[in-house]
Design an enzyme around this catalytic site. Structure first.
Site, PDB file in Angstrom:
ATOM      1  N   ASP A 161       0.836  -1.200   0.000  1.00 41.20           N
ATOM      2  CA  ASP A 161       0.000   0.000   0.000  1.00 41.20           C
ATOM      3  C   ASP A 161       0.871   1.250   0.000  1.00 41.20           C
ATOM      4  OD1 ASP A 161      -2.394  -1.480   0.014  1.00 41.20           O
ATOM      5  OD2 ASP A 161      -2.230  -1.790   2.172  1.00 41.20           O
TER       6      ASP A 161
ATOM      7  N   ASP B 208      -6.150  -5.360  -6.178  1.00 39.88           N
ATOM      8  CA  ASP B 208      -7.221  -5.105  -5.214  1.00 39.88           C
ATOM      9  C   ASP B 208      -7.899  -3.768  -5.510  1.00 39.88           C
ATOM     10  OD1 ASP B 208      -8.824  -5.083  -2.941  1.00 39.88           O
ATOM     11  OD2 ASP B 208      -7.201  -4.387  -1.627  1.00 39.88           O
ATOM     12  N   LEU B 209      -8.831  -3.775  -6.479  1.00 39.91           N
ATOM     13  CA  LEU B 209      -9.519  -2.545  -6.867  1.00 39.91           C
ATOM     14  C   LEU B 209     -10.965  -2.500  -6.388  1.00 39.91           C
ATOM     15  CD1 LEU B 209      -8.174  -2.010 -10.511  1.00 39.91           C
ATOM     16  CD2 LEU B 209      -7.256  -1.154  -8.346  1.00 39.91           C
ATOM     17  N   LYS B 210     -11.500  -3.621  -5.930  1.00 39.31           N
ATOM     18  CA  LYS B 210     -12.853  -3.677  -5.343  1.00 39.31           C
ATOM     19  C   LYS B 210     -13.894  -3.016  -6.245  1.00 39.31           C
ATOM     20  CE  LYS B 210     -11.077  -3.442  -0.567  1.00 39.31           C
ATOM     21  NZ  LYS B 210      -9.667  -3.057  -0.838  1.00 39.31           N
TER      22      LYS B 210
ATOM     23  N   ASP C 134     -19.939  -1.254  -9.525  1.00 37.50           N
ATOM     24  CA  ASP C 134     -20.580  -0.352 -10.472  1.00 37.50           C
ATOM     25  C   ASP C 134     -21.700  -1.124 -11.152  1.00 37.50           C
ATOM     26  OD1 ASP C 134     -21.026   1.821 -12.358  1.00 37.50           O
ATOM     27  OD2 ASP C 134     -18.942   2.419 -12.003  1.00 37.50           O
TER      28      ASP C 134
ATOM     29  N   ASN D 158     -22.670  -3.719 -16.617  1.00 33.89           N
ATOM     30  CA  ASN D 158     -22.001  -3.527 -17.901  1.00 33.89           C
ATOM     31  C   ASN D 158     -20.625  -2.893 -17.735  1.00 33.89           C
ATOM     32  OD1 ASN D 158     -22.136  -3.506 -20.925  1.00 33.89           O
ATOM     33  ND2 ASN D 158     -21.935  -1.301 -20.584  1.00 33.89           N
ATOM     34  N   THR D 159     -20.528  -1.915 -16.852  1.00 32.31           N
ATOM     35  CA  THR D 159     -19.250  -1.242 -16.607  1.00 32.31           C
ATOM     36  C   THR D 159     -18.244  -2.188 -15.967  1.00 32.31           C
ATOM     37  OG1 THR D 159     -20.314   0.922 -16.364  1.00 32.31           O
ATOM     38  CG2 THR D 159     -18.137   0.667 -15.376  1.00 32.31           C
TER      39      THR D 159
ATOM     40  N   THR E 141     -12.821  -5.268   6.758  1.00 32.89           N
ATOM     41  CA  THR E 141     -12.391  -5.586   8.123  1.00 32.89           C
ATOM     42  C   THR E 141     -12.360  -4.347   9.015  1.00 32.89           C
ATOM     43  OG1 THR E 141     -10.082  -5.455   7.394  1.00 32.89           O
ATOM     44  CG2 THR E 141     -11.075  -7.647   7.525  1.00 32.89           C
TER      45      THR E 141
ATOM     46  N   GLY F 187       0.227  -6.369   5.517  1.00 35.63           N
ATOM     47  CA  GLY F 187       0.817  -5.156   4.965  1.00 35.63           C
ATOM     48  C   GLY F 187       1.865  -4.544   5.856  1.00 35.63           C
TER      49      GLY F 187
END
Length: 237
Positions: A11, A61-63, A66, A69-70, A124, A215
């Protein structure tokens, strides 16, 4: 099947930080690296290409969360990066998760294995009070997590991101093969930071986590390589 390498959460805000960190390790040691939003938004696909060029595995890790379709179109693009794992928010719903998997399959180059696709249940950092007051989900935190896990399995995804405290019940509600990737892992005596629900590597292994994400206990250690090896040893006990 449990991954024997702890996933290291890089990160960092800058691409140069990633290079500096990875250069500390012996080139023959292949790591599993998590790249998050801040870094990807700063450095873009080049940071993925760089980490993969060194032979490391990548969890991007973009989570995504939306309209279906996107998310489908975005996953088609992410699949071409050669990452090993990506994720979405289960709160996006079954239709969105199905679309995500469809996009990932369509974008995976011929001859390559589709990246694993997992969903975030509850972060978390989310407590039951936060969930009930802010999200207006008036069940227990555990019930919410298990519901999201079941919806994720229904959509055909590979697993979920969850607290290690929920692993046993999630696998009971889905299957033993359903992946449980658990952040909030801290070695004994380490600071909890902003994580509300934490567990040690050994405890996570015992309870059935398939992947653990670590991390700051590694990246902010005086000797990151030694810290990583100590956590890896504890995870593989």
């Amino acid at each position: 099947m449990q991954e024997n390498r702890p996933v290291i959460a890089l990160d960092f805000p800058e691409f140069s930080d990633v290079k500096d960190f990875l250069e500390k390790f012996d080139p023959s040691e292949k790591l599993y690296i998590k790249l998050g939003m801040e870094l990807f938004y700063t450095a873009g696909p080049q940071v993925v290409y760089y980490v993969k060029s060194l032979g490391h595995s990548v969890f991007l890790d973009l989570k995504l969360h939306d309209i279906p379709n996107t998310v489908e179109s975005s996953m088609r693009v992410l699949a071409r990066l050669g990452v090993d794992m990506v994720n979405v928010h289960a709160a996006g719903g079954v239709e969105m998760m199905v679309a995500a998997k469809r996009g990932l399959e369509a974008g995976t180059p011929i001859g390559r294995q589709r990246p694993k696709l997992i969903a975030v249940t509850q972060l978390t950092s989310t407590s039951e009070e936060i969930m009930q007051n802010d999200q207006k989900i008036m069940t227990s935190l555990e019930e919410s997590v298990i519901n999201y896990a079941q919806k994720t399995a229904q959509a055909g995804l590979d697993g979920v991101v969850c607290s290690a405290h929920e692993v046993e019940k999630i696998k009971a509600a889905t299957s033993k093969e359903f992946i449980c990737l658990t952040p909030g892992i801290r070695p004994e005596g380490a600071s909890k930071g902003d994580q509300k629900r934490v567990m040690t590597p050994k405890e996570a292994r015992t309870i059935g986590s398939d992947y653990i994400v670590v991390g700051r206990p590694i990246t902010q250690a005086k000797d990151p390589v030694s810290a990583y090896h100590a956590i890896k040893e504890e995870w593989n006990q």
